[in-house]
Design a protein around this motif. Structure first.
Motif, short mmCIF file in Angstrom:
data_model
loop_
_atom_site.label_atom_id
_atom_site.label_comp_id
_atom_site.label_asym_id
_atom_site.label_seq_id
_atom_site.Cartn_x
_atom_site.Cartn_y
_atom_site.Cartn_z
N LYS A 187 0.83 -1.21 0.00
CA LYS A 187 0.00 0.00 0.00
C LYS A 187 0.86 1.25 0.00
CE LYS A 187 -3.35 -2.25 2.98
NZ LYS A 187 -4.20 -2.06 4.17
N LYS A 188 0.62 2.08 -0.99
CA LYS A 188 1.38 3.33 -1.08
C LYS A 188 1.11 4.21 0.13
CE LYS A 188 2.51 4.57 -5.81
NZ LYS A 188 1.84 4.64 -7.11
N ASN A 189 -0.12 4.39 0.46
CA ASN A 189 -0.47 5.21 1.63
C ASN A 189 -1.30 4.35 2.57
OD1 ASN A 189 -2.43 5.03 -0.30
ND2 ASN A 189 -3.34 7.01 0.16
N CYS A 190 -0.67 3.86 3.60
CA CYS A 190 -1.39 2.97 4.50
C CYS A 190 -1.99 3.74 5.65
CB CYS A 190 -0.46 1.87 5.00
SG CYS A 190 0.88 2.47 6.03
N ALA B 180 1.62 -1.91 6.04
CA ALA B 180 1.54 -1.37 4.68
C ALA B 180 1.34 -2.45 3.63
CB ALA B 180 2.78 -0.54 4.38
N TYR C 168 2.08 -2.38 -6.18
CA TYR C 168 2.31 -1.18 -5.40
C TYR C 168 1.23 -0.18 -5.77
CZ TYR C 168 4.98 2.56 -3.17
OH TYR C 168 5.40 3.58 -2.36
N LEU C 169 0.16 -0.14 -4.99
CA LEU C 169 -1.00 0.69 -5.29
C LEU C 169 -1.40 1.53 -4.09
CD1 LEU C 169 -3.29 -2.02 -6.93
CD2 LEU C 169 -1.92 -0.32 -8.14
N ALA C 170 -1.99 2.67 -4.38
CA ALA C 170 -2.50 3.51 -3.31
C ALA C 170 -3.89 3.04 -2.90
CB ALA C 170 -2.56 4.95 -3.78
N THR C 171 -4.26 3.33 -1.67
CA THR C 171 -5.61 3.07 -1.19
C THR C 171 -6.41 4.34 -1.42
OG1 THR C 171 -5.10 3.89 0.99
CG2 THR C 171 -4.76 1.56 0.61
N GLU C 172 -6.92 4.49 -2.61
CA GLU C 172 -7.57 5.77 -2.90
C GLU C 172 -9.01 5.78 -2.45
OE1 GLU C 172 -8.32 6.74 -7.00
OE2 GLU C 172 -7.59 4.78 -7.58
N ASP D 242 5.56 11.34 2.46
CA ASP D 242 4.96 11.69 1.18
C ASP D 242 4.61 13.17 1.10
OD1 ASP D 242 5.21 9.29 0.06
OD2 ASP D 242 3.17 8.61 0.47
#
Lengths: 276, 276
Positions: free
Chosen positions: A111-114, A126, A197-201, B152
């Motif tokens: 997760k990019k932004n956990c 993450a 590798y993905l963000a949790t948008e 970030d």
DNA sequence: GTTCCGCATGAATCGATAG
DNA sequence: ACTATCGATTCATGCGGAA
């Protein structure tokens, strides 16, 4: 129907509903069951210690409804309890194998932004598991559909082929070698790895989705073609089935709680199918 | 002794050597045991089916020599065999818990450069497990030591600086604005997550299985202070113990094969301790 | 002094072939 | 049928030499 694909949403307990789905009719099962998404009160609040025995009958049904060349992706992460990682996920892997599933691969969602937070004895979590199970060793996989742009390496160096690679290639016997080299030289995309590798948008939607669209999308591209059928027995807010519809796959979504079911219904209704 | 720290290298089988190490004397065990069926020509290639029973007596000794507030980090990855991921690693986790270990956390080493290759049924494997085990729930952990310089949001703030500002900043060394930029870089530190994104080491060609210095360094910073003791029962080319020496930790390294032992000896001899 | 480019090579895995 | 060995496939990185 004009579109040629169908999306079925079923309100009910997947332990019962799954029994009505024909055997060997599903191409991809992609799901994130309770606990992976912290819906603690769903299904009567399964305790970690009973998680495996709760899941196994469902695993049995999923094994039945999946096509022989289909794939089952289980998105899950064990919780930390009493300062330890709980073992129900790895125990589940062992038990599903006894049921007849092959544990083909374990992808990682990095997760990019956990989720933020701070604890005295651990860091932010993450990553999550994306466990791949199959019925047979020869399953459908469309690797070209998920190729990614090549790294800095080749962009900066104008796609040079190293001398080693040329030699290795030349050394192989038989015809077709020239064609292969040409393909290599013109290539700008490479196959991905088993780490996503993905963000949790959470933007652009009024509810917080458990995972981003890109996650089911990647596996739907990899394991199905247009017109295939995707099943999510724990539909939640409907991300998987909504993405499947957009990608012109048939979808079957099952959800126990009316609140989530209605949310999923409205979200999926809004989603247009991709144009042909 | 001037330095105040000691580095002991022992040639031998850790199954025997460990018995001579006093109980509760180690602060951190960081090791990467031979993977099943890998390095056949070196360690004799432990077969996947016997991996757990091979490792358990070692786990027992490690439990004995570790201090109550110490930590054991096990770097390992299961192989794929007959189209499936083998289960010996997750079985090992369950068995080590039965031995008395707490399975505290699972870190992921996300490899920037993984081994190339293409297969019909899987992608390249780009991650390894870093399993954390402890004897008690209250172990030493120095989280501030591994904080990362830029989160970030700080990175975004820097990116948002106009090119003019950046140029002006570099042209006015010591100006107020320049100092502020420097402060952002220095001050905005955040705690890391449980995923480490590092490249593998390719320059050291003497040993087939070298991880980058940054890997043991991170855990040594996180779980020990200067003067503490680090143990690696499968020393290999000595990366862990060499980094420990550089960081002014006492080191104990055990290696079975004379070839690797001598390599580790010479590499570690060359490594200077960090100045006080 | 930089930057750029050539090059070797990895904790891999599968399928085919040989004993 | 089952195991052992071998060839084919693939790409990010760092080193060293060149521009």
């Amino acid at each position: 129907m004009m579109s040629g694909i169908s999306t079925r949403l079923i309100l009910g307990d997947c332990r019962e509903v799954l029994k009505d789905i024909p055997a060997s009719s599903i191409d991809l099962i992609f799901t994130s069951p309770p606990y992976a998404d912290r819906r603690k009160n769903t299904y009567g609040g399964i305790s970690p210690d009973h998680y495996v025995e709760w899941f196994l009958p469902i695993g049995q049904q999923l094994l039945r409804v999946l096509k022989p060349d289909g794939t089952f992706i289980l998105n899950i992460k064990e919780k930390a309890e009493n300062g330890e990682r709980h073992t129900y996920v790895i125990e589940l892997i062992l038990e599903l194998r006894k049921q007849g599933w092959l544990w083909t691969e374990e992808f990682i969602w990095h997760k990019k932004n956990c989720y933020p937070g701070k604890w005295p004895n651990r860091f932010r979590d993450a990553w999550e598991r994306l466990l791949q199970f199959n019925k047979t060793r020869h399953f459908k996989m469309f690797q070209e559909e998920v190729m990614v742009p090549m790294g800095d390496w080749a962009e900066k160096r104008l796609k040079n082929l190293s001398q080693t690679d040329k030699v290795r290639d030349t050394s192989r016997v038989g015809s077709g070698f020239g064609k292969r080299v040409a393909n290599w030289l013109e290539r700008d995309k490479v196959y991905p790895t088993n780490v996503l590798y993905l963000a949790t948008e959470t933007k652009n939607r009024n509810h917080s989705a458990v995972f981003p669209d890109a996650l089911p999308e990647w596996f739907i591209k990899l394991f199905t073609k247009e017109g295939d059928t995707v099943l999510d027995p724990f539909m939640g807010s409907g991300t998987t089935i909504r993405v499947a519809k957009r990608m012109r796959r048939n979808g079957i979504g099952i959800e126990l709680l009316p609140k989530y079911f209605e949310l999923a219904e409205s979200e999926i209704a809004k989603e247009p199918e991709r144009l042909l």
